[in-house]
Design a protein around this motif. Structure first.
Motif, short mmCIF file in Angstrom:
data_model
loop_
_atom_site.label_atom_id
_atom_site.label_comp_id
_atom_site.label_asym_id
_atom_site.label_seq_id
_atom_site.Cartn_x
_atom_site.Cartn_y
_atom_site.Cartn_z
N GLY A 119 -60.94 -6.01 58.82
CA GLY A 119 -59.49 -6.07 58.77
C GLY A 119 -58.90 -7.46 58.63
O GLY A 119 -57.70 -7.60 58.39
N ALA A 120 -59.70 -8.52 58.78
CA ALA A 120 -59.17 -9.88 58.67
C ALA A 120 -58.85 -10.21 57.21
O ALA A 120 -59.60 -9.84 56.30
CB ALA A 120 -60.17 -10.90 59.21
N LEU A 121 -57.73 -10.89 56.98
CA LEU A 121 -57.40 -11.40 55.64
C LEU A 121 -58.24 -12.65 55.43
O LEU A 121 -58.14 -13.63 56.17
CB LEU A 121 -55.91 -11.74 55.54
N ALA A 145 -62.13 -5.25 46.91
CA ALA A 145 -61.23 -5.83 45.92
C ALA A 145 -60.68 -7.16 46.41
O ALA A 145 -60.41 -7.33 47.60
CB ALA A 145 -60.10 -4.87 45.61
N ALA A 146 -60.50 -8.09 45.50
CA ALA A 146 -59.91 -9.40 45.81
C ALA A 146 -58.61 -9.53 45.05
O ALA A 146 -58.47 -8.99 43.94
CB ALA A 146 -60.86 -10.53 45.43
N SER A 147 -57.66 -10.24 45.63
CA SER A 147 -56.38 -10.53 44.97
C SER A 147 -56.41 -11.96 44.45
O SER A 147 -56.76 -12.89 45.18
CB SER A 147 -55.22 -10.38 45.95
N PHE A 148 -56.02 -12.12 43.20
CA PHE A 148 -55.94 -13.44 42.59
C PHE A 148 -54.64 -14.09 43.04
O PHE A 148 -53.57 -13.52 42.88
CB PHE A 148 -55.96 -13.30 41.06
N VAL A 149 -54.74 -15.29 43.61
CA VAL A 149 -53.56 -16.05 44.00
C VAL A 149 -53.37 -17.22 43.03
O VAL A 149 -52.29 -17.46 42.53
CB VAL A 149 -53.67 -16.56 45.46
N SER A 150 -54.46 -17.91 42.75
CA SER A 150 -54.44 -19.03 41.81
C SER A 150 -55.87 -19.29 41.35
O SER A 150 -56.81 -18.66 41.84
CB SER A 150 -53.86 -20.28 42.47
N SER A 151 -56.04 -20.23 40.44
CA SER A 151 -57.39 -20.56 39.97
C SER A 151 -58.24 -21.16 41.09
O SER A 151 -59.45 -21.26 40.96
CB SER A 151 -57.34 -21.52 38.79
N LEU A 153 -57.70 -19.98 44.52
CA LEU A 153 -57.59 -19.18 45.74
C LEU A 153 -57.63 -17.68 45.44
O LEU A 153 -56.90 -17.19 44.58
CB LEU A 153 -56.27 -19.50 46.47
N LEU A 154 -58.50 -16.98 46.18
CA LEU A 154 -58.57 -15.52 46.18
C LEU A 154 -58.36 -15.05 47.61
O LEU A 154 -58.71 -15.77 48.55
CB LEU A 154 -59.94 -15.02 45.69
N ARG A 155 -57.87 -13.83 47.75
CA ARG A 155 -57.74 -13.23 49.09
C ARG A 155 -58.34 -11.84 49.06
O ARG A 155 -58.21 -11.11 48.08
CB ARG A 155 -56.27 -13.13 49.49
N CYS A 156 -58.96 -11.47 50.18
CA CYS A 156 -59.50 -10.12 50.33
C CYS A 156 -59.49 -9.76 51.80
O CYS A 156 -59.34 -10.62 52.67
CB CYS A 156 -60.90 -10.01 49.72
N VAL A 157 -59.64 -8.48 52.08
CA VAL A 157 -59.65 -8.00 53.46
C VAL A 157 -61.08 -7.65 53.83
O VAL A 157 -61.75 -6.88 53.13
CB VAL A 157 -58.72 -6.78 53.63
N ALA A 158 -61.54 -8.22 54.94
CA ALA A 158 -62.91 -7.99 55.39
C ALA A 158 -63.10 -6.52 55.75
O ALA A 158 -62.29 -5.95 56.49
CB ALA A 158 -63.23 -8.87 56.59
N PRO A 159 -64.15 -5.90 55.24
CA PRO A 159 -64.42 -4.50 55.59
C PRO A 159 -65.16 -4.40 56.93
O PRO A 159 -65.69 -5.41 57.42
CB PRO A 159 -65.34 -4.06 54.45
#
Length: 169
Positions: A119-121, A145-151, A153-159
């Protein structure tokens, strides 16, 4: 003596890879006679650099992208023409391009730990990230799945994890 028409290129996958080269590219083509493969005549040309191609079947070849500086004349990123030959001399003129992109590197992952319930970002900092479909973070054997923020930085939620440690990739 055997006359073989110049081959046509209809698609390639993947259509991009790192400037360092070594991407395995499958090129979909009009009919390729197996004899061209047996004689060692199959080639892919990335801009001006021709590399050997491997026969997959009568409508597909596999080739490995050379480093961009060899294909483009400079260590840059960007698109280059990708054409094929079934006789080492005459190349297709499809107009399809292979895009060399910055090599992806991960410099930091934050936070560095989470509970096994997940659940951690998670922020993945690095360089060379592209806004493409299918971005993901891998936590051990689990991909999310990961979210693109910039070239950089990516963000994802830990399963949720079944063990107390998982490596993020």
């Amino acid at each position: 003596f055997h006359v073989v028409p110049v081959v046509g290129v209809s698609a390639l996958f993947p259509a991009r890879g790192p400037a360092a080269g070594l991407s395995e590219v499958v090129v979909h083509v009009s009919h390729i006679p197996r004899m061209a493969s047996e004689l060692g005549y199959l080639r892919c040309r990335f801009n001006l650099t021709a590399v050997p191609a491997t026969f997959v079947n009568s409508s597909a070849l596999r080739c490995t992208s050379p480093p961009l500086d060899a294909a483009f004349g400079a260590a840059l990123t960007g698109p280059v023409a990708l054409e094929v030959s079934n006789n080492v001399i005459d190349f297709s003129s499809s107009g399809l391009v292979f895009e060399y992109v910055e090599t992806v590197s991960v410099m930091r992952v934050f936070p560095t730990s989470d509970t096994t319930s997940g659940g951690a970002l998670v922020q993945v900092e690095g360089s060379g990230f592209l806004a493409t479909d299918g971005l993901h973070c891998a936590f051990g054997e689990v991909a999310v799945a990961a979210s693109f923020v910039s070239s950089g930085l990516l963000r994802c939620v830990a399963p949720p994890q079944t063990s107390s440690t998982a490596v993020v990739a």
